[in-house]
Design an enzyme around this catalytic site. Structure first.
Site: not given
Lengths: 479, 142
Positions: A196-198, A201
């Site tokens: 999951h890449c912030p 997003g």
């Protein structure tokens, strides 16, 4: 056929609704004539995603860091085009802003594509499917007493000679396909879950991995491009007017250089890491856990790899792009996922929503059961020092490039506590290589970040196999 | 419309049960369904027929996900046009999905509806299962 005509005669007024239900796949073609508002599927989506543009755009719940990414790229590039390019175009060649422009457009395009598309979310099981699977599980495991906790639900499957365990997802009520994982932040099972890449997003999974990869690759080129040409600009200016006045004439250059300098380390390192992953057809998840590492066992190999790195890269970048499985913009059919005994078609819709809401709230008990434990273990083991080997991502023959990455990661940890989100805060724990993982405290606080949304009071770790993406962290920190 | 009446019936019937055919992951992550004949369908359809249907579906999905010259070409072209080309044309996968939908409809009309069964398109179930819906008390004389 004769016995079936009575239905049509009974309800002549509701013809329109009747027609809508009985067509095959045309949920989006029929406009609802009834007074009851028909919702689109994204509005009743059980995961923790945000939707925009009437379901066309799909992102994770926390998008703050994504806006930061946008701002950084836009501001740096904007300053470059505004302040450095005029000088460079006139003194060197106008090809510089042209190439920069193309790179910039490509970077933004890939970023938006990676952020806005469905990463490959698996829709949750309908109640009947869930019941069917439960029945099958009970048949295999045998009946259990009322207070007895059944053993973890797994299925083994042989893929290309390797035994792979399929885990049961309690939230989505499905057996996860191989390489799928449940993202605790988005509360969805995602196919070929990478991380999951912030910054983007969104989750990075099967459907948007290539966009993510092209984004970080082109961003590496863009940052190197901007960095080198800004330096060139300053040097050329200082040859004429002296260093300090050059800086005064073009103050934006200083900001650009600073941003680019720090970005280059992380972005280029990340690109290298993902190039390695792609060429060996592994996901970040698998690499962290060392699923296919030869250290695990003699006969351990990656069953998904096509054998050579060219095929692996081509498959990842140019392979067929599967469509989204969740049909965000379709209309919710009142009769589709309903319990077997349902007779009233319209009544099913609210109950379906209730079920999906329940399913959405249930996972609060399941998700992230052991993060705190993992975080605490991490804190106990952390040390800021650590071997800083060179980043050598161009050698994909390494079984795992984590030592190199942890160096980059360490630098990133020093820079900003959020940056190592790239690696989903697991990269600092290399499985067997570094004895003292250089995971800094920011890592633990970042974990705290993730855990924060009201899930700390989980009563029991009901499904200890549930959180794959974080589980590796827990396992490794207990090694 | 008479046809849709009977299919409508199948869907809204008070007593209906579903048989699910799960995915077969033995070849990896490609979309493939188990050809094992489920016990609940033993009295309803011919084993051969079932296997043929599922095998055809598997072949169609394999065609959709096939890596070859055509898919690479499509991928490269898409990349070069920054994926805007998909605003005008469908991906190969989507084309094959349409083919699959048509095939399933055909199968339903010709073979399964007369037997009181309804085959649902796996794409509606997220490619997790192929489900046969059968209505216990209904026998439709055609």
């Amino acid at each position: 056929m004769t016995g079936n005509m009575h239905l049509g005669v009974e309800e002549p007024i509701r013809e329109c609704q009747y027609n809508q239900i009985c067509t095959h796949n045309s949920s989006s073609m029929d406009t609802p004539h009834t007074k009851k508002k028909i919702k689109r599927k994204w509005q009743v989506f059980p995961g923790r995603n945000k939707f925009y543009c009437n379901g066309r755009i799909m992102m994770a719940k926390q998008t703050g860091v994504f806006y930061l990414t946008m701002v950084l790229i836009l501001v740096t590039s904007g300053l470059f085009f505004a302040f450095d390019c005029p000088f460079l175009a006139s003194n060197l060649t106008p090809a510089i802003p042209a190439i920069g422009g193309v790179l910039f457009v490509f970077v933004m395009g890939m970023l938006l594509r990676a952020s806005f598309s469905d990463p490959g979310v698996l829709p949750r099981a309908t109640p009947e499917e869930a019941a069917d699977i439960e029945r099958q599980i009970d048949a295999t495991n045998g009946p259990s007493g009322p207070g007895y906790r059944p053993p973890p639900r797994t299925r083994e499957v042989l893929i290309n000679g390797q035994t792979v365990k399929l885990k049961y997802c309690f939230t989505c009520k499905i057996f996860r396909p191989p390489r799928a994982s449940h993202c605790s932040l988005c509360d969805n099972c995602v196919e070929r879950f990478d991380h999951h890449c912030p910054w983007v997003g969104n989750c990075v999974g099967r459907r948007n991995y290539r966009f993510f990869y092209l984004f970080i690759l082109s961003l590496s080129f863009l940052t190197i491009f901007i960095f080198s040409f800004v330096i060139t600009h300053v040097i050329l200016r200082s040859n004429r007017t002296g260093f300090l006045s050059a800086l005064k004439d073009s103050p934006a250059s200083v900001l650009e250089v600073v941003v680019c300098f720090f970005s280059i380390w992380s972005i280029v390192g990340l690109s290298g890491f993902h190039t390695y992953l792609m060429s060996s057809n592994q996901t970040t998840n698998e690499d962290i856990k060392g699923s296919w590492s030869s250290k695990r066992g003699k006969g351990n190999y990656n069953p998904y790899s096509y054998g050579n790195f060219i095929t692996n890269c081509c498959a990842a970048l140019c392979g067929p792009l599967p469509p989204s499985l969740i049909d965000r913009r379709g209309f919710v059919q009142p009769d589709t996922p309903q319990p077997v005994a349902q007779t009233n078609g319209t009544g099913a819709c609210p109950s379906n929503q209730v079920q999906s809401h329940m399913a959405a709230t249930n996972p609060l008990l399941h998700s992230q059961p052991v993060i705190l434990g993992g975080g605490a273990a991490l804190q106990a083991k952390t040390s800021l020092g650590g071997p800083c080997s060179t980043l050598g991502p161009s050698q994909p023959s390494l079984p795992s490039s984590i030592p190199g990455l942890s160096c980059g990661g360490e630098l990133m940890a020093l820079r900003d506590s959020e940056i190592h989100c790239h690696h989903h805060h697991q990269h600092f724990i290399s499985p067997e290589e570094t004895p003292s993982p250089p995971a800094a405290l920011p890592c633990a606080t970042h974990l705290g970040h993730h855990v924060h949304p009201a899930q700390l009071f989980d009563p029991a770790s009901q499904d200890s196999l549930h959180e794959d993406s974080v589980r590796g962290l827990v396992k490794l920190s207990s090694v | 419309m008479a046809e849709t009446h009977s299919l409508q019936d199948l869907r809204q019937a008070a007593v209906a049960s579903k048989v699910f055919v799960q995915r077969d992951y033995s070849s990896g992550t490609i979309c493939k369904f188990q050809t094992k004949f489920p016990a609940e369908l033993e009295s309803r359809i011919d084993k051969q027929q079932f296997e043929e249907t599922v095998q055809t579906l598997n072949n169609l999905y394999a065609e959709a996900e096939k890596l070859g010259g055509r898919s690479y070409l499509e991928g490269c072209l898409a990349c070069l046009t920054a994926y805007t080309i998909f605003l005008c044309m469908e991906t190969h996968y989507e084309k094959v999905l349409k083919k699959i939908a048509k095939y399933i409809q055909e199968q339903n009309e010709k073979i399964y509806a007369p037997l009181g069964l309804l085959l649902t398109d796996p794409i509606e179930r997220g490619l997790r299962v192929v489900s046969f819906l059968h209505h216990a008390g209904l026998s439709v004389p055609w």
